[in-house]
Write an enzyme that holds these catalytic residues in place. Structure first.
Site, short mmCIF file in Angstrom:
data_model
loop_
_atom_site.label_atom_id
_atom_site.label_comp_id
_atom_site.label_asym_id
_atom_site.label_seq_id
_atom_site.Cartn_x
_atom_site.Cartn_y
_atom_site.Cartn_z
N ASP A 154 18.83 -24.68 12.15
CA ASP A 154 18.15 -23.45 11.75
C ASP A 154 17.19 -23.07 12.88
O ASP A 154 17.58 -22.44 13.84
CB ASP A 154 17.45 -23.75 10.41
CG ASP A 154 16.88 -22.54 9.72
OD1 ASP A 154 16.15 -21.78 10.37
OD2 ASP A 154 17.14 -22.34 8.52
N THR A 174 14.11 -29.69 14.29
CA THR A 174 14.52 -31.06 13.95
C THR A 174 15.23 -31.71 15.15
O THR A 174 14.91 -32.84 15.53
CB THR A 174 15.47 -31.06 12.73
OG1 THR A 174 14.80 -30.42 11.65
CG2 THR A 174 15.86 -32.47 12.32
N GLU A 181 24.87 -32.69 12.51
CA GLU A 181 23.94 -31.98 11.61
C GLU A 181 24.71 -31.09 10.65
O GLU A 181 25.76 -30.56 10.99
CB GLU A 181 22.98 -31.10 12.44
CG GLU A 181 21.58 -31.66 12.60
CD GLU A 181 20.75 -31.62 11.32
OE1 GLU A 181 21.28 -31.86 10.21
OE2 GLU A 181 19.55 -31.35 11.43
N GLY A 213 15.94 -25.25 14.91
CA GLY A 213 16.22 -26.17 16.01
C GLY A 213 15.12 -27.20 16.22
O GLY A 213 15.22 -28.05 17.10
P1 XMP Z 1 15.63 -26.82 11.61
O1 XMP Z 1 14.86 -25.55 11.32
O2 XMP Z 1 14.72 -27.95 12.01
O3 XMP Z 1 16.26 -27.12 10.21
O4 XMP Z 1 16.75 -26.58 12.60
C1 XMP Z 1 16.82 -28.29 9.96
C2 XMP Z 1 16.82 -28.66 8.51
O5 XMP Z 1 16.30 -27.65 7.62
C3 XMP Z 1 17.08 -27.60 6.44
N1 XMP Z 1 17.65 -26.25 6.27
C4 XMP Z 1 18.38 -25.83 5.23
N2 XMP Z 1 18.80 -26.47 4.12
N3 XMP Z 1 19.87 -24.51 3.38
C5 XMP Z 1 19.55 -25.81 3.21
O6 XMP Z 1 19.94 -26.37 2.20
C6 XMP Z 1 19.50 -23.79 4.45
O7 XMP Z 1 19.84 -22.61 4.55
C7 XMP Z 1 18.71 -24.49 5.43
N4 XMP Z 1 18.18 -24.12 6.63
C8 XMP Z 1 17.55 -25.22 7.09
C9 XMP Z 1 18.17 -28.63 6.63
O8 XMP Z 1 17.79 -29.82 5.99
C10 XMP Z 1 18.25 -28.86 8.11
O9 XMP Z 1 18.68 -30.16 8.45
MG MG Z 2 19.44 -31.68 7.16
#
Ligand code: XMP
Ligand code: MG
Length: 180
Positions: A108, A112, A104, A110
Site C-alpha cells: 500500500d 512495511t 506480501e 510501502g
Molecule cells: P503498507 O502501507 O505498509 O501496508 O504498504 C502494508 C499492510 O497494510 C495492510 N493493508 C491492507 N489490508 N486491505 C487490507 O486488508 C487493504 O486494502 C490494505 N491496505 C493495506 C496490509 O496488512 C499490508 O500488509
Molecule cells: Mg499484511
C-alpha cells in the site's frame, strides 16, 4: 461465488474472482521459476496477510524454494529517531548468499517493506526483491517498488484471500472491495 459479503460491520463487493487470482498466481510462479532457475531461492512471507498467497504460489513453483514466515513487530523505542523500532520475528533460515523474495499480500504505502528490507539485509543475501499479489500505486510512497505485482489496484480497501478487515474475512477465496 457471492457478489456481496458482509465482514464485521461493513459490506464488500466482489473485485477479483478466485479463478482470476489463481490464474495470476500461476503466471507469477512461472515467471519466478524462470527468473530464479539455478539459484538458491528463499521466500520470506509476511504474516498474517500473505499466508494464502504464499501457499498457492509455493504450490505452483517448479524450482526448489525455501520458505520462512515472519512477522513485523513495531514497538516504541528510544533508540530510533522516528521513535519506532521494528524487528522481524520468526526468521530461521540462513539467508546468506541466497536470493530472497519477500512475499506480501498487498503493498500500500510501502512503509512495511521499507522497515523489513534493512532487517533482511543484515543476513547478507545476494539479492532481495518483493513479490506482492496486490499493489496500490496511488498510495505508494516507499523506496523499493515491488519487482513482481499480481494486480495493480485503485486506492480502495480490500479484503479476502488472506486480507482482513478487523481480523475477519481472511478466509474468503476471492478479493472483495469496500462498497462505497
Ligand atoms: P503498507 O502501507 O505498509 O501496508 O504498504 C502494508 C499492510 O497494510 C495492510 N493493508 C491492507 N489490508 N486491505 C487490507 O486488508 C487493504 O486494502 C490494505 N491496505 C493495506 C496490509 O496488512 C499490508 O500488509
Ligand atoms: Mg499484511
Amino acid at each position: 461465488m457471492n457478489q456481496v459479503v458482509k465482514v464485521s460491520d461493513k459490506t464488500f463487493e466482489l473485485f477479483i474472482s478466485e479463478s482470476e487470482i489463481l490464474m495470476e498466481v500461476n503466471s507469477l510462479a512461472k515467471s519466478l521459476s524462470e527468473h530464479y532457475a539455478n539459484k538458491e531461492l528463499v521466500f520470506v512471507a509476511l504474516l498474517n496477510g500473505s499466508f494464502m498467497f504464499a501457499s498457492d504460489l509455493m504450490k505452483q513453483m517448479t524450482i526448489p524454494v525455501e520458505i520462512s514466515f515472519v512477522k513485523v513487530s513495531s514497538y516504541s523505542g528510544e533508540l530510533s529517531s522516528s521513535g519506532e523500532v521494528s524487528t522481524l520475528i520468526g526468521l530461521s533460515n540462513d539467508l546468506s548468499g541466497k536470493e530472497v523474495l519477500i512475499i506480501e499480500d498487498i503493498v500500500d504505502t510501502g512503509l512495511t517493506i521499507d522497515k523489513v528490507l534493512p532487517q533482511l539485509q543484515k543476513s547478507n543475501p545476494s539479492s532481495i526483491a518483493v513479490c506482492t499479489l496486490l499493489f496500490k500505486p496511488d498510495a505508494f510512497k516507499g523506496k523499493e517498488k515491488p519487482a513482481y505485482v499480481g494486480f495493480a489496484i485503485p486506492n480502495e480497501f480490500v479484503v479476502g484471500y488472506g486480507l482482513d478487515y478487523n481480523e475477519l474475512g481472511r478466509n474468503l477465496p476471492a478479493i472483495y472491495q469496500l462498497k462505497s
